[in-house]
Design an enzyme around this catalytic site. Structure first.
Site, PDB file in Angstrom:
ATOM      1  N   CYS A  73       4.083  -7.933   6.239  1.00 19.45           N
ATOM      2  CA  CYS A  73       4.645  -6.967   5.274  1.00 19.45           C
ATOM      3  C   CYS A  73       3.238  -6.187   4.769  1.00 19.45           C
ATOM      4  CB  CYS A  73       5.108  -7.741   4.065  1.00 19.45           C
ATOM      5  SG  CYS A  73       4.008  -8.819   3.150  1.00 19.45           S
TER       6      CYS A  73
HETATM    7  C1  RB5 Z   1       6.574  -3.285   0.000  1.00 19.77           C
HETATM    8  O1  RB5 Z   1       6.221  -2.430  -0.645  1.00 19.77           O
HETATM    9  C2  RB5 Z   1       5.579  -4.574  -0.310  1.00 19.77           C
HETATM   10  O2  RB5 Z   1       5.546  -5.009  -1.316  1.00 19.77           O
HETATM   11  C3  RB5 Z   1       5.525  -5.700   0.989  1.00 19.77           C
HETATM   12  O3  RB5 Z   1       5.321  -5.028   2.245  1.00 19.77           O
HETATM   13  C4  RB5 Z   1       4.779  -6.824   0.890  1.00 19.77           C
HETATM   14  O4  RB5 Z   1       3.170  -6.164   0.817  1.00 19.77           O
HETATM   15  C5  RB5 Z   1       4.875  -7.714  -0.196  1.00 19.77           C
HETATM   16  O5  RB5 Z   1       4.045  -8.783  -0.274  1.00 19.77           O
END
Ligand code: RB5
Length: 159
Positions: A73
């Site tokens: 993420c």
């Molecule tokens: C998305 O904007 C972001 O919050 C996600 O990809 C991640 O970093 C969450 O931990």
């Protein structure tokens, strides 16, 4: 980097924050000869939610449909939190090469988490190769520690 194990099935999953890195790693993994299952996102959607991709991949690892997972993420934190909610998953956010192999060797890490907005693609690729090449040492003390976690996990205390 030599002698990467290619006889293991690998899954990869990312939300919009990890989408670009997932695309880059998927190409590199294919070129290196891995058979990859891509759990999405299959297109960039800036409003998507990482659990929608990370949880299905983590379940596939837990069910031994695939042996290792790559969860991405933006920071790697959300992916790690989500993956670790699945019984049998040992996921960690990795940013250094020592942890990439020691996490497998000592702690039997089966999902590597990466931050697409934190770790560059060259370093991420090195970390993934190290993770995939590493094997759990299986020594008594490592099993003993993991057994304690498993016992705790099975009892599912609310606090
Ligand atoms: C998305 O904007 C972001 O919050 C996600 O990809 C991640 O970093 C969450 O931990």
């Amino acid at each position: 980097m030599s002698s990467i194990k290619k006889n293991i099935a690998v899954g990869i999953a990312a939300d919009h924050g990890g989408f670009e890195l997932k695309m880059q790693l998927t190409v590199l993994l294919h070129e290196a000869g891995y058979i990859i299952t891509d759990f999405g996102a299959h297109e960039l959607f800036t409003e998507d939610d990482y659990p929608d991709y990370i949880l299905p991949m983590a379940k596939a690892v837990a069910k031994a449909e695939i042996q290792r997972g790559i969860a991405i993420c933006g920071s790697g934190v959300g992916a790690c939190v989500a993956a670790n909610k699945v019984y049998g998953i040992r996921a960690a956010l990795i940013t250094d090469s020592f942890s990439a192999h020691q996490g497998v060797e000592d702690d039997n890490m089966n999902v590597i988490c990466l931050g697409g907005r934190v770790t560059g693609s060259s370093l991420a690729w090195e970390l993934v190769q190290i993770f995939l090449k590493a094997e759990f040492k299986g020594e008594e003390r490592f099993k003993r520690r993991l057994d304690k976690i498993m016992v705790f996990e099975m009892k599912k205390p609310k606090v």
